[in-house]
Design a protein around this motif. Sequence first.
Motif, PDB file in Angstrom:
ATOM      1  N   VAL A   1      78.172  46.822  62.183  1.00 44.26           N
ATOM      2  CA  VAL A   1      77.640  47.839  63.085  1.00 44.26           C
ATOM      3  C   VAL A   1      77.916  47.411  64.522  1.00 44.26           C
TER       4      VAL A   1
ATOM      5  N   THR B   1      76.851  48.484  68.248  1.00 47.42           N
ATOM      6  CA  THR B   1      75.915  49.300  69.024  1.00 47.42           C
ATOM      7  C   THR B   1      76.155  49.068  70.505  1.00 47.42           C
TER       8      THR B   1
ATOM      9  N   HIS C   1      75.685  57.384  58.849  1.00 46.69           N
ATOM     10  CA  HIS C   1      74.908  57.686  60.045  1.00 46.69           C
ATOM     11  C   HIS C   1      73.647  58.440  59.648  1.00 46.69           C
TER      12      HIS C   1
ATOM     13  N   THR D   1      72.190  54.099  59.718  1.00 47.69           N
ATOM     14  CA  THR D   1      72.122  53.589  61.091  1.00 47.69           C
ATOM     15  C   THR D   1      72.271  54.699  62.114  1.00 47.69           C
TER      16      THR D   1
ATOM     17  N   ALA E   1      73.620  53.854  65.006  1.00 48.92           N
ATOM     18  CA  ALA E   1      74.734  53.368  65.830  1.00 48.92           C
ATOM     19  C   ALA E   1      75.948  54.293  65.691  1.00 48.92           C
TER      20      ALA E   1
ATOM     21  N   TYR F   1      78.606  45.424  73.829  1.00 43.51           N
ATOM     22  CA  TYR F   1      78.152  45.857  72.502  1.00 43.51           C
ATOM     23  C   TYR F   1      77.398  44.730  71.811  1.00 43.51           C
TER      24      TYR F   1
END
Length: 219
Positions: A46, A48, A79, A143, A145, A167
Amino acid sequence: MRLPSHHIEVLLLLGLALCTQAASAADLTVRVSDVQGRPAHNVVVVATPKAAVSAPGRPAMAEMDQIDRQFSPYVLAIHTGTPVLFANNDSVAHQVYSFSPPKRFELALYHGRPREPVVFDRPGIVTVGCNIHDNMVGYLYVTDAPWFGTTGDDGVWTGRDLPAGEYELQVWTPLLPPHEWLHTQSIALGDQATRASFKLKRALRPEPVPIKDKRVRDY
């Protein structure tokens, strides 16, 4: 027709901004290895952003199949808000369920034509199983993200066209003890392709083994 000079200036600035935005997006490749340095597949990655960025589009639906009395893929990253179709291309019927807090559900016993998709509207980790086959287990990583995925057999996941910026990278696998599920690191992205790596600190448990013997019949 000739545009006024101030209109031309606005168009030039807009074009320059678009070019700058395009140039500031780059790919991110993350490699995950186990404690012995071997590629770790089916690991969720992931990315972010630490500041607001333009997010990519989302697929209308995801799918988790059931083949040889196991879920396929074993780990699915989606997602938040994505509907998931639990197909059953196995030779037997299954009854999919989850007691995980982010999404509790149960699909009545079925084979062939799947039930209605399940919408995963809260982020978190969802463990799914089959009420008929105790050996079946799968995981959904839900998530918020904008960039995420799972590593392939080579232990690599690549995110495409990430805007420049800071990130937080996170990797997760259910094959580690729960208190060691998450590993994180920070990374800065510019306008060039960037690589990052994670080396897990423990040996991974084996994934569930499919049952390929078609002579075994139950439901």
